[in-house]
Scaffold this motif. Structure first.
Motif, PDB file in Angstrom:
ATOM      1  N   SER A 139      11.076   6.156  10.072  1.00 50.88           N
ATOM      2  CA  SER A 139      10.047   7.903   9.971  1.00 50.88           C
ATOM      3  C   SER A 139       9.618   7.914  10.508  1.00 50.88           C
ATOM      4  CB  SER A 139      10.602   8.050   8.325  1.00 50.88           C
ATOM      5  OG  SER A 139      12.133   7.768   8.250  1.00 50.88           O
ATOM      6  N   GLY A 140       8.263   6.667  11.460  1.00 51.59           N
ATOM      7  CA  GLY A 140       7.601   7.271  11.717  1.00 51.59           C
ATOM      8  C   GLY A 140       5.439   7.280  11.375  1.00 51.59           C
ATOM      9  N   TYR A 141       6.310   6.941   9.424  1.00 55.12           N
ATOM     10  CA  TYR A 141       5.044   6.180   8.681  1.00 55.12           C
ATOM     11  C   TYR A 141       4.063   5.379   9.023  1.00 55.12           C
ATOM     12  CZ  TYR A 141       5.852  10.036   5.399  1.00 55.12           C
ATOM     13  OH  TYR A 141       6.181  11.072   4.512  1.00 55.12           O
ATOM     14  N   THR A 142       3.596   5.738   9.490  1.00 54.21           N
ATOM     15  CA  THR A 142       2.386   4.123   9.897  1.00 54.21           C
ATOM     16  C   THR A 142       2.029   3.089   8.425  1.00 54.21           C
ATOM     17  OG1 THR A 142       0.372   4.566   9.592  1.00 54.21           O
ATOM     18  CG2 THR A 142       1.947   5.185  11.339  1.00 54.21           C
ATOM     19  N   PRO A 143       1.856   1.544   8.568  1.00 55.21           N
ATOM     20  CA  PRO A 143       1.441   0.916   7.604  1.00 55.21           C
ATOM     21  C   PRO A 143       0.544   1.488   6.773  1.00 55.21           C
ATOM     22  CG  PRO A 143       1.974  -0.641   9.081  1.00 55.21           C
ATOM     23  CD  PRO A 143       1.737   0.841   9.468  1.00 55.21           C
ATOM     24  N   SER A 144      -0.622   2.022   7.562  1.00 55.72           N
ATOM     25  CA  SER A 144      -2.176   2.810   6.689  1.00 55.72           C
ATOM     26  C   SER A 144      -1.939   4.467   5.625  1.00 55.72           C
ATOM     27  CB  SER A 144      -3.221   2.890   7.903  1.00 55.72           C
ATOM     28  OG  SER A 144      -2.441   4.014   8.672  1.00 55.72           O
ATOM     29  N   GLU A 145      -0.293   4.404   6.268  1.00 52.80           N
ATOM     30  CA  GLU A 145       0.566   5.983   5.234  1.00 52.80           C
ATOM     31  C   GLU A 145       1.208   5.728   4.160  1.00 52.80           C
ATOM     32  OE1 GLU A 145       0.164   8.844   9.303  1.00 52.80           O
ATOM     33  OE2 GLU A 145       1.461   7.738   9.078  1.00 52.80           O
ATOM     34  N   ILE A 146       0.890   4.285   3.779  1.00 57.27           N
ATOM     35  CA  ILE A 146       1.674   3.829   2.955  1.00 57.27           C
ATOM     36  C   ILE A 146       1.666   2.845   1.262  1.00 57.27           C
ATOM     37  CG2 ILE A 146       3.823   2.550   2.297  1.00 57.27           C
ATOM     38  CD1 ILE A 146       5.244   2.947   5.588  1.00 57.27           C
ATOM     39  N   ILE A 147       1.308   3.419   0.819  1.00 61.54           N
ATOM     40  CA  ILE A 147       1.252   2.343  -0.598  1.00 61.54           C
ATOM     41  C   ILE A 147       2.362   2.450  -1.079  1.00 61.54           C
ATOM     42  CG2 ILE A 147       0.444   2.421  -3.142  1.00 61.54           C
ATOM     43  CD1 ILE A 147      -2.214   4.482  -1.746  1.00 61.54           C
ATOM     44  N   PHE A 148       2.911   1.120  -2.263  1.00 58.07           N
ATOM     45  CA  PHE A 148       3.728   1.094  -2.637  1.00 58.07           C
ATOM     46  C   PHE A 148       3.755   0.606  -3.945  1.00 58.07           C
ATOM     47  CE2 PHE A 148       4.117  -2.410  -0.129  1.00 58.07           C
ATOM     48  CZ  PHE A 148       4.746  -3.499  -0.848  1.00 58.07           C
ATOM     49  N   GLY A 149       4.614   0.670  -5.051  1.00 60.42           N
ATOM     50  CA  GLY A 149       3.746   0.254  -5.866  1.00 60.42           C
ATOM     51  C   GLY A 149       5.523   0.630  -7.361  1.00 60.42           C
ATOM     52  N   GLY A 150       5.351  -0.324  -9.018  1.00 62.19           N
ATOM     53  CA  GLY A 150       5.752   0.678  -9.443  1.00 62.19           C
ATOM     54  C   GLY A 150       5.375  -0.363 -10.932  1.00 62.19           C
ATOM     55  N   ASP A 151       6.291  -0.093 -11.922  1.00 60.12           N
ATOM     56  CA  ASP A 151       5.891  -0.183 -13.387  1.00 60.12           C
ATOM     57  C   ASP A 151       6.815  -0.876 -13.940  1.00 60.12           C
ATOM     58  OD1 ASP A 151       7.681   2.169 -12.975  1.00 60.12           O
ATOM     59  OD2 ASP A 151       7.605   2.180 -15.587  1.00 60.12           O
ATOM     60  N   SER A 152       6.642  -2.093 -14.610  1.00 61.61           N
ATOM     61  CA  SER A 152       7.179  -3.201 -15.312  1.00 61.61           C
ATOM     62  C   SER A 152       8.356  -4.162 -13.917  1.00 61.61           C
ATOM     63  CB  SER A 152       8.143  -2.501 -16.228  1.00 61.61           C
ATOM     64  OG  SER A 152       8.391  -3.086 -17.130  1.00 61.61           O
ATOM     65  N   ALA A 153       9.441  -3.518 -13.992  1.00 61.37           N
ATOM     66  CA  ALA A 153      10.612  -3.975 -13.557  1.00 61.37           C
ATOM     67  C   ALA A 153      10.166  -4.036 -11.894  1.00 61.37           C
ATOM     68  CB  ALA A 153      12.265  -3.892 -13.520  1.00 61.37           C
ATOM     69  N   GLY A 154       9.470  -2.442 -11.920  1.00 59.85           N
ATOM     70  CA  GLY A 154       9.078  -2.225 -10.694  1.00 59.85           C
ATOM     71  C   GLY A 154       8.166  -2.677 -10.085  1.00 59.85           C
ATOM     72  N   GLY A 155       6.790  -3.719 -11.148  1.00 66.35           N
ATOM     73  CA  GLY A 155       6.054  -4.050 -10.478  1.00 66.35           C
ATOM     74  C   GLY A 155       6.549  -5.564 -10.475  1.00 66.35           C
ATOM     75  N   HIS A 156       7.255  -5.734 -10.642  1.00 67.66           N
ATOM     76  CA  HIS A 156       8.149  -7.300 -10.068  1.00 67.66           C
ATOM     77  C   HIS A 156       9.175  -6.727  -8.916  1.00 67.66           C
ATOM     78  CE1 HIS A 156      11.733  -9.622 -10.007  1.00 67.66           C
ATOM     79  NE2 HIS A 156      10.553 -10.732 -10.022  1.00 67.66           N
ATOM     80  N   LEU A 157       9.087  -6.047  -8.439  1.00 70.38           N
ATOM     81  CA  LEU A 157      10.275  -5.830  -7.576  1.00 70.38           C
ATOM     82  C   LEU A 157       8.914  -5.136  -6.350  1.00 70.38           C
ATOM     83  CD1 LEU A 157      12.337  -4.926  -5.331  1.00 70.38           C
ATOM     84  CD2 LEU A 157      12.740  -2.310  -6.356  1.00 70.38           C
ATOM     85  N   SER A 158       7.797  -5.092  -6.706  1.00 72.81           N
ATOM     86  CA  SER A 158       6.701  -4.633  -5.799  1.00 72.81           C
ATOM     87  C   SER A 158       6.395  -6.265  -5.451  1.00 72.81           C
ATOM     88  CB  SER A 158       5.715  -4.103  -6.075  1.00 72.81           C
ATOM     89  OG  SER A 158       5.747  -2.245  -6.775  1.00 72.81           O
ATOM     90  N   LEU A 159       6.202  -7.271  -6.223  1.00 73.34           N
ATOM     91  CA  LEU A 159       6.035  -7.888  -6.113  1.00 73.34           C
ATOM     92  C   LEU A 159       7.419  -9.047  -5.510  1.00 73.34           C
ATOM     93  CD1 LEU A 159       4.531  -9.105  -9.533  1.00 73.34           C
ATOM     94  CD2 LEU A 159       3.092  -9.178  -7.500  1.00 73.34           C
ATOM     95  N   SER A 160       7.971  -8.523  -5.390  1.00 73.25           N
ATOM     96  CA  SER A 160       8.728  -9.470  -4.568  1.00 73.25           C
ATOM     97  C   SER A 160       8.991  -8.443  -3.277  1.00 73.25           C
ATOM     98  CB  SER A 160       9.652  -8.675  -5.049  1.00 73.25           C
ATOM     99  OG  SER A 160      10.865 -10.028  -6.117  1.00 73.25           O
ATOM    100  N   LEU A 161       8.534  -7.780  -3.272  1.00 80.19           N
ATOM    101  CA  LEU A 161       8.282  -7.010  -1.458  1.00 80.19           C
ATOM    102  C   LEU A 161       6.982  -8.294  -1.167  1.00 80.19           C
ATOM    103  CD1 LEU A 161       9.367  -4.982   1.060  1.00 80.19           C
ATOM    104  CD2 LEU A 161       8.369  -3.116  -0.629  1.00 80.19           C
ATOM    105  N   MET A 162       5.978  -8.165  -1.425  1.00 81.84           N
ATOM    106  CA  MET A 162       4.539  -8.239  -1.200  1.00 81.84           C
ATOM    107  C   MET A 162       5.115  -9.754  -0.531  1.00 81.84           C
ATOM    108  SD  MET A 162       2.269  -7.001  -4.575  1.00 81.84           S
ATOM    109  CE  MET A 162       0.926  -9.125  -3.837  1.00 81.84           C
ATOM    110  N   ALA A 163       6.223 -10.941  -1.518  1.00 74.75           N
ATOM    111  CA  ALA A 163       5.838 -12.238  -1.224  1.00 74.75           C
ATOM    112  C   ALA A 163       7.292 -12.255  -0.103  1.00 74.75           C
ATOM    113  CB  ALA A 163       6.921 -12.323  -2.059  1.00 74.75           C
ATOM    114  N   HIS A 164       7.837 -10.972   0.431  1.00 75.74           N
ATOM    115  CA  HIS A 164       8.754 -10.792   1.722  1.00 75.74           C
ATOM    116  C   HIS A 164       8.169 -10.604   2.883  1.00 75.74           C
ATOM    117  CE1 HIS A 164      12.133 -10.126   4.137  1.00 75.74           C
ATOM    118  NE2 HIS A 164      11.831  -8.928   4.446  1.00 75.74           N
ATOM    119  N   LEU A 165       6.699  -9.788   2.559  1.00 72.97           N
ATOM    120  CA  LEU A 165       5.662  -8.811   3.881  1.00 72.97           C
ATOM    121  C   LEU A 165       5.036 -10.780   4.044  1.00 72.97           C
ATOM    122  CD1 LEU A 165       5.007  -5.554   2.344  1.00 72.97           C
ATOM    123  CD2 LEU A 165       6.438  -6.516   4.219  1.00 72.97           C
ATOM    124  N   HIS A 166       4.716 -11.882   3.286  1.00 76.68           N
ATOM    125  CA  HIS A 166       4.065 -12.476   3.466  1.00 76.68           C
ATOM    126  C   HIS A 166       4.748 -13.903   3.790  1.00 76.68           C
ATOM    127  CE1 HIS A 166       1.165 -15.697   3.039  1.00 76.68           C
ATOM    128  NE2 HIS A 166       1.544 -16.449   2.326  1.00 76.68           N
TER     129      HIS A 166
END
Length: 329
Positions: A139-166
């Protein structure tokens, strides 16, 4: 939460989309929803304009069992307001877990569908998180314009996304491709994340009566997430997509997909020991900046602030300051 089956909780509680629509209406705004092309069913729910200068991709907590709550929306609105006070134009988009079908919903005559677990186990939410991030980039956002995160299960999902990016995890049937970031994501916030299903820690035995979560609760919902899924195969093969601390530490070495990470937890929550261990692991393996914030509270302090209508806690302030600092630089 411990004794009520997920299907009953999901029948009693308003669905994510119903909660979102009611909250948006109470703000005098108009709902803004994107249906992602990856599967033509995953939805992103917007708080603020779709095209702001900065965006937070939010994954809500609730064990993948409970839908989005009003407290989550109030929390995200608070962050937007505080960011606006510093001159940062910020929008939030929230991932709706599970599958959506207008045809099926009408067929059931407004009955609530089981869009969360156990109907949609791992890695369904992870594939949706990947699609959501891709949607923002497309949609036009650059990586430097994005923060993602979450709480509890959302934190787990954030870690999964981090792992996929790695290290890219192949998906079927979506066959998600690796994300070519062209630069690191600006930041990630992990609030009381689920990082392990190992229950042999001091915090699990010490705080079983103080925390909103219990071993029984985490174990039961954890089983709903991983049963009849490739989760065990991923962990057994040494990949951290399904659980960040279930594999050798070397798997995370050289993690460089995110510039700044904040990890928060409560000293009186059952996840306490795992959160501290995870923070130490990320400090050793990440090439970005990693901050650990532990407070005298139980699980998911920021959500508890807004669910109870109490003033923002130090943890809520720390996360808000982190987002403002990331985008203010």
């Amino acid at each position: 939460m411990t004794n009520t089956p997920p299907q009953y909780l999901q029948a009693i509680l308003p669905s994510t989309i119903d909660t979102y629509n009611a909250w948006i209406s109470s703000q005098g705004a108009v709902p803004a929803v994107d249906v992602l092309a990856a599967d033509n069913s995953t939805r992103l729910l917007w708080v603020g304009p779709k095209y702001a200068s900065k965006v937070v991709l939010f994954f809500h907590g609730g064990g993948y069992v409970m839908p989005l709550s009003k407290g989550h929306l109030d929390w995200m609105a608070h962050i937007r307001k505080e960011a606006s006070n510093t001159g940062i134009e910020l929008s939030v988009c929230i991932l709706e877990y599970g599958s959506y079908s207008e045809k099926n919903r009408k067929k059931k005559m407004n009955a609530k569908l089981s869009d969360l677990i156990p109907a949609n186990p791992y890695p369904r939410q992870m594939s949706q998180g990947i699609s959501a991030l891709k949607h923002l980039l497309n949609s036009g956002y650059t990586p430097s314009e994005i923060i993602f995160g979450g709480d509890s299960a959302g934190g787990h999902l954030s870690l999964s996304l981090m792992a996929h990016l790695h290290r890219h995890r192949p998906f079927d049937p979506l066959k998600e491709s690796a994300i070519d970031l062209q630069g690191a994501i600006r930041g990630c916030f992990l609030v009381s994340p689920l990082a392990s299903l190992n229950f042999n820690t001091v915090s699990y035995s010490r705080w079983f009566s103080a925390d909103v979560l219990s071993r029984k609760n985490v174990e039961k919902w954890g089983n709903y997430l991983v049963e009849n899924s490739p989760w065990q195969d991923d962990i057994s093969s040494g990949n951290a997509w399904g659980m960040s601390m279930g594999v050798p530490e070397s798997w995370w070495k050289g993690f460089a997909a995110i510039e700044r990470i904040i990890l928060t937890g409560g000293s009186e929550e059952v996840f306490r020991d795992h959160i501290q261990q995870l923070g130490d692991l990320l400090k050793r393996t990440s090439e970005g900046d990693v901050t650990i914030h532990m407070a005298n509270e139980t699980h998911d302090g920021p959500l508890m602030d807004f669910a109870a209508g109490r003033p923002p806690s130090e943890t809520t302030k720390a996360i808000t300051d982190f987002i403002i600092s990331c985008f203010g630089e």
